[in-house]
Enzyme design. Structure first.
Site, PDB file in Angstrom:
ATOM      1  N   ASP A  10      20.674 -26.202 -26.806  1.00 29.33           N
ATOM      2  CA  ASP A  10      21.499 -25.083 -27.079  1.00 29.33           C
ATOM      3  C   ASP A  10      22.936 -25.311 -27.506  1.00 29.33           C
ATOM      4  O   ASP A  10      23.951 -25.204 -27.132  1.00 29.33           O
ATOM      5  CB  ASP A  10      21.651 -24.467 -25.740  1.00 29.33           C
ATOM      6  N   ASP A  15      25.265 -30.702 -27.983  1.00 34.50           N
ATOM      7  CA  ASP A  15      23.849 -30.792 -28.598  1.00 34.50           C
ATOM      8  C   ASP A  15      23.924 -31.340 -29.969  1.00 34.50           C
ATOM      9  O   ASP A  15      23.032 -32.083 -30.473  1.00 34.50           O
ATOM     10  CB  ASP A  15      23.453 -29.319 -28.411  1.00 34.50           C
ATOM     11  N   ASN A  39      24.837 -22.235 -24.124  1.00 33.69           N
ATOM     12  CA  ASN A  39      26.126 -22.449 -24.557  1.00 33.69           C
ATOM     13  C   ASN A  39      26.677 -21.053 -25.186  1.00 33.69           C
ATOM     14  O   ASN A  39      27.841 -20.496 -24.968  1.00 33.69           O
ATOM     15  CB  ASN A  39      26.514 -23.429 -25.450  1.00 33.69           C
ATOM     16  N   THR A 123      18.056 -30.158 -23.739  1.00 30.20           N
ATOM     17  CA  THR A 123      19.598 -30.431 -23.552  1.00 30.20           C
ATOM     18  C   THR A 123      20.338 -29.115 -23.115  1.00 30.20           C
ATOM     19  O   THR A 123      21.423 -28.997 -23.487  1.00 30.20           O
ATOM     20  CB  THR A 123      20.308 -31.157 -24.792  1.00 30.20           C
ATOM     21  N   PHE A 164      25.752 -26.652 -15.392  1.00 28.15           N
ATOM     22  CA  PHE A 164      25.442 -25.496 -16.089  1.00 28.15           C
ATOM     23  C   PHE A 164      23.937 -25.360 -16.695  1.00 28.15           C
ATOM     24  O   PHE A 164      23.544 -24.027 -16.573  1.00 28.15           O
ATOM     25  CB  PHE A 164      26.296 -25.775 -17.438  1.00 28.15           C
ATOM     26  N   ASN A 165      23.129 -26.525 -17.129  1.00 26.43           N
ATOM     27  CA  ASN A 165      21.958 -26.172 -17.643  1.00 26.43           C
ATOM     28  C   ASN A 165      20.976 -25.702 -16.496  1.00 26.43           C
ATOM     29  O   ASN A 165      20.215 -24.921 -16.617  1.00 26.43           O
ATOM     30  CB  ASN A 165      21.372 -27.394 -18.375  1.00 26.43           C
ATOM     31  N   HIS A 232      27.769 -34.946 -22.800  1.00 22.91           N
ATOM     32  CA  HIS A 232      26.565 -34.770 -22.085  1.00 22.91           C
ATOM     33  C   HIS A 232      25.408 -34.899 -22.723  1.00 22.91           C
ATOM     34  O   HIS A 232      24.523 -36.026 -22.422  1.00 22.91           O
ATOM     35  CB  HIS A 232      26.640 -33.546 -21.123  1.00 22.91           C
ATOM     36  N   ASP A 233      25.082 -34.505 -23.653  1.00 22.85           N
ATOM     37  CA  ASP A 233      23.687 -34.455 -24.172  1.00 22.85           C
ATOM     38  C   ASP A 233      23.326 -35.659 -24.870  1.00 22.85           C
ATOM     39  O   ASP A 233      22.257 -36.047 -24.948  1.00 22.85           O
ATOM     40  CB  ASP A 233      23.348 -33.208 -25.144  1.00 22.85           C
TER      41      ASP A 233
HETATM   42  O1  RIB Z   1      26.663 -29.290 -18.172  1.00 20.70           O
HETATM   43  C1  RIB Z   1      26.444 -29.873 -19.568  1.00 20.70           C
HETATM   44  C2  RIB Z   1      25.374 -29.142 -20.297  1.00 20.70           C
HETATM   45  O2  RIB Z   1      25.904 -27.711 -20.403  1.00 20.70           O
HETATM   46  C3  RIB Z   1      25.620 -29.664 -21.717  1.00 20.70           C
HETATM   47  O3  RIB Z   1      23.927 -29.553 -22.145  1.00 20.70           O
HETATM   48  C4  RIB Z   1      26.200 -28.612 -22.371  1.00 20.70           C
HETATM   49  O4  RIB Z   1      25.874 -28.724 -23.781  1.00 20.70           O
HETATM   50  C5  RIB Z   1      26.020 -27.400 -21.758  1.00 20.70           C
HETATM   51  O5  RIB Z   1      24.864 -26.924 -22.294  1.00 20.70           O
HETATM   52 CA    CA Z   2      23.471 -28.460 -24.169  1.00 20.98          CA
END
Ligand code: RIB
Ligand code: CA
Length: 305
Positions: A10, A15, A39, A123, A164-165, A232-233
């Site tokens: 996303d 990403d 996102n 991701t 979040f994901n 993160h990703d």
């Molecule tokens: O929590 C972090 C995740 O949420 C990452 O994948 C970032 O790109 C958002 O999608």
């Molecule tokens: Ca992401």
């Protein structure tokens, strides 16, 4: 022997950085990129994925995916990634068209036609994965492993409980974690440790064209502190290439799908409640310096055609 992967993304600033590493590392072959609402909306995440593929002139198909989660109402993270999802750099606009099939169809066709098992690297939210396993359960036998950014054994980043994901689509996350496929959970437990430091960021800016592009988008990432910016990703790709730099612990992970803790990943950290069964290798620690060094080395090695 390259690692054959599909990235479900996303984009999203981190990403975009993860796609950069995956598309350019010679040890990885990206067979397909699929987009999902996360996102930002899926029309934007699709376009952003195409921009990265075009930036590197790679011949990798992109397929557009789910517009919203399976059940939960869609909520974006534009406050972190900007309205476009990938601000700060003028990417080429002559983008290749996305595949004229859905992400789920493209995932099914790519996985089933591969002569080697595929590693799935989601991701973003796992909506496409949940739909794929529901519509085409036969793909499960053709998947080597799922290396998923998402979840947390500790604090969340959307609520105190949820990352979040997983928060975006907890029902899809539940389908994924009940799939029986080996999963590596790349959660906030390591992604909030392996920050790109200010020193690394300034090195990126003058390194090469790719470093400049990454620098220009990363400085807009709202997930930042004085210590650095969370990528993160990118940790999923670092795990694939350098698992020795990450400590994992096998455990059963459940997903909370309703109530105030919706989206929480609950780990059976003592192995006490599931008859010794586990469904994930959870990343619990990382060599943050090795991550920064690797990040810079990967970018330095990229020579754009
Ligand atoms: O929590 C972090 C995740 O949420 C990452 O994948 C970032 O790109 C958002 O999608
Ligand atoms: Ca992401």
């Amino acid at each position: 022997m390259t690692i054959k992967i599909v990235m479900d993304t996303d984009p999203g600033i981190d990403d975009a950085a993860a796609l950069t590493m995956a598309l350019n590392d010679p040890q990885i072959e990206v067979k397909l990129i699929t987009s999902v609402a996360g996102n930002v909306t899926v029309d934007k995440t699709t376009k952003n994925a195409q921009k990265i593929v075009r930036f590197f002139n790679k011949d990798v198909p992109v397929a557009a995916g789910a517009k919203q989660p399976l059940i939960k109402e869609f909520e974006d993270a534009a406050r972190i990634h900007g309205e476009s999802g990938m601000p700060g750099y003028d990417f080429p606009e002559d983008l290749p068209k996305p595949l004229d099939k859905s992400a789920v169809e493209a995932l099914h066709d790519t996985i089933m036609s591969s002569d080697e098992k595929i590693t799935l690297v989601p991701t973003g939210s796992y909506t496409n994965i949940g739909l794929l396993f529901s519509e085409y359960p036969e793909v499960k036998d053709h998947i080597e492993r799922i290396v998923a950014m998402g979840g947390s054994l500790g604090k969340g980043n959307m609520t105190s409980a949820a990352e979040f994901n997983v928060f975006t689509d907890p029902d899809a996350a539940k389908i994924m974690y009940q799939s029986g496929i080996p999963i590596t959970m790349v959660g906030l437990d390591i992604t909030m440790k392996a920050l790109i430091t200010p020193a690394s960021l300034s090195k990126l800016e003058t390194m090469n064209e790719t470093g400049k592009m990454l620098h220009d988008i990363i400085i807009h990432d709202g997930d930042n502190s004085d210590e650095g910016i969370a990528m993160h990703d990118v940790n999923t790709i670092f795990y694939l290439l350098h698992p020795e730099a990450i400590k994992t612990q096998p455990m059963w992970v459940d997903i909370v799908t309703d109530g105030p803790a919706i989206g929480e990943t609950v780990g059976d950290i003592r192995g006490a409640y599931h008859d010794g069964k586990t469904n994930a290798d959870v990343c619990v620690d990382i060599d943050a310096q090795a991550f920064n060094d690797w990040f810079l080395d990967e970018v330095a090695a990229i020579t754009k055609p």
